[in-house]
Write a protein that holds these residues in place. Sequence first.
Motif, short mmCIF file in Angstrom:
data_model
loop_
_atom_site.label_atom_id
_atom_site.label_comp_id
_atom_site.label_asym_id
_atom_site.label_seq_id
_atom_site.Cartn_x
_atom_site.Cartn_y
_atom_site.Cartn_z
N PHE A 120 0.91 -0.92 0.11
CA PHE A 120 0.06 0.06 0.00
C PHE A 120 0.88 1.09 0.04
O PHE A 120 0.42 2.26 -0.73
CB PHE A 120 -1.04 0.18 1.26
CG PHE A 120 -1.72 1.24 1.20
CD1 PHE A 120 -2.98 1.39 0.47
CD2 PHE A 120 -1.58 2.31 2.40
CE1 PHE A 120 -3.81 2.54 0.54
CE2 PHE A 120 -2.39 3.31 2.27
CZ PHE A 120 -3.47 3.34 1.63
N ALA A 121 1.99 1.22 0.64
CA ALA A 121 2.92 2.39 0.77
C ALA A 121 3.29 2.73 -0.44
O ALA A 121 3.41 3.99 -0.94
CB ALA A 121 3.84 2.18 1.97
N ASN A 122 3.87 1.77 -0.99
CA ASN A 122 4.41 2.00 -2.49
C ASN A 122 3.47 2.50 -3.31
O ASN A 122 3.82 3.15 -4.33
CB ASN A 122 5.32 0.62 -2.87
CG ASN A 122 6.63 0.40 -2.34
OD1 ASN A 122 7.53 1.22 -2.61
ND2 ASN A 122 6.70 -0.68 -1.64
N ALA A 123 2.23 1.85 -3.49
CA ALA A 123 1.25 2.24 -4.32
C ALA A 123 0.89 3.63 -4.12
O ALA A 123 0.68 4.43 -5.05
CB ALA A 123 -0.06 1.38 -4.31
N VAL A 124 0.70 4.14 -2.92
CA VAL A 124 0.33 5.63 -2.55
C VAL A 124 1.42 6.57 -3.19
O VAL A 124 1.32 7.29 -3.73
CB VAL A 124 0.10 5.80 -1.28
CG1 VAL A 124 0.07 6.97 -0.94
CG2 VAL A 124 -1.32 4.95 -0.72
N ALA A 125 2.82 6.02 -2.76
CA ALA A 125 4.03 6.69 -3.23
C ALA A 125 3.84 6.77 -4.68
O ALA A 125 4.12 8.02 -5.19
CB ALA A 125 5.22 6.02 -2.77
N CYS A 126 3.78 5.89 -5.46
CA CYS A 126 3.67 5.80 -6.91
C CYS A 126 2.38 6.84 -7.46
O CYS A 126 2.86 7.99 -8.27
CB CYS A 126 3.24 4.33 -7.46
SG CYS A 126 3.36 4.39 -9.26
N ALA A 127 1.37 6.61 -6.91
CA ALA A 127 0.36 7.55 -7.37
C ALA A 127 0.54 9.03 -6.88
O ALA A 127 0.25 9.95 -7.99
CB ALA A 127 -1.15 7.21 -6.71
N PHE A 128 1.09 9.52 -5.78
CA PHE A 128 1.23 10.56 -5.61
C PHE A 128 2.55 11.28 -6.29
O PHE A 128 2.28 12.40 -6.50
CB PHE A 128 1.21 10.83 -3.91
CG PHE A 128 -0.01 11.18 -3.33
CD1 PHE A 128 -0.55 12.30 -3.40
CD2 PHE A 128 -0.68 9.96 -2.90
CE1 PHE A 128 -1.93 12.40 -2.87
CE2 PHE A 128 -1.89 9.87 -2.29
CZ PHE A 128 -2.59 11.32 -2.14
N SER A 129 3.30 10.55 -6.73
CA SER A 129 4.44 10.76 -7.20
C SER A 129 4.35 11.32 -8.63
O SER A 129 4.66 12.24 -9.35
CB SER A 129 5.55 9.98 -7.32
OG SER A 129 6.21 9.68 -6.21
N VAL A 130 3.16 10.40 -9.39
CA VAL A 130 2.65 10.82 -10.38
C VAL A 130 1.97 12.35 -10.60
O VAL A 130 2.04 13.19 -11.42
CB VAL A 130 1.78 9.97 -11.06
CG1 VAL A 130 0.77 10.25 -12.24
CG2 VAL A 130 2.11 8.58 -11.49
N LEU A 131 1.13 12.46 -9.43
CA LEU A 131 0.45 13.92 -9.58
C LEU A 131 1.48 14.81 -9.26
O LEU A 131 1.49 16.20 -9.73
CB LEU A 131 -0.49 13.80 -8.12
CG LEU A 131 -1.47 13.13 -8.31
CD1 LEU A 131 -2.36 12.86 -6.97
CD2 LEU A 131 -2.36 13.48 -9.47
N SER A 132 2.66 14.52 -8.24
CA SER A 132 3.74 15.69 -8.20
C SER A 132 4.39 15.90 -9.51
O SER A 132 5.32 17.10 -9.73
CB SER A 132 4.58 15.26 -7.13
OG SER A 132 5.51 14.28 -7.44
N LEU A 133 4.56 14.67 -10.22
CA LEU A 133 5.12 15.04 -11.55
C LEU A 133 4.48 16.22 -12.49
O LEU A 133 4.92 16.95 -13.05
CB LEU A 133 5.33 13.78 -12.48
CG LEU A 133 5.92 13.77 -13.83
CD1 LEU A 133 7.31 14.44 -13.79
CD2 LEU A 133 6.16 12.43 -14.40
N LEU A 134 3.14 15.81 -12.58
CA LEU A 134 2.18 16.92 -13.20
C LEU A 134 2.24 18.27 -12.47
O LEU A 134 2.37 19.16 -13.37
CB LEU A 134 0.84 16.36 -13.37
CG LEU A 134 0.49 15.06 -13.78
CD1 LEU A 134 -1.03 14.62 -13.56
CD2 LEU A 134 0.68 15.06 -15.51
#
Length: 183
Positions: A71-85
Amino acid sequence: MDGFEAKFPQNPALKTRKIVLGGQICLRILAIATALAATWVMLTSKQSKEIIGITFYARYSYSSNMKFFAFANAVACAFSVLSLLFVLFLCRPGLSSANYFYLFLHDLFMMSLVLAGCAAATAEGYIGRYGNGHAGWSPICDHFGKFCNKMTSSVILSYLCLCFLLMLTILSASKSRQVQVFN
């Protein structure tokens, strides 16, 4: 002193901004890729083994530590995509440099989340590989080698993600240092 400055001219602000932006984008893509890979490897790790006519299963979902790790890795991945935008919008001229402070907070939170997941998975993996004689827990990796190897690969990928997030945190902190809080 004049000779030193003449030999090493100061880097123009626009060039520095482009280098920082390129570094932000590159590191965020690497963090996304490694977090996604760690999540995928963990979610697909399972193995069954028949011992004395009884089938035993090893899955990540049997452990709350491994569920938290995934879960921690999935959340980090999703929020990193948002931060990339968000970073891609930073390249537009006229935006406040205070945005780097928000990126710093985001990167610090994501790094802390991934660090907690890595710590939980490492502790669980150690028990799985070596057991705990005082508690009466036997090691399972001698029976479920494929499962343990996939778990180890996922944890290594997550530690790589942690390194990328640490570099992003340092980069964002150094850029947010230039923000004027009070005018």
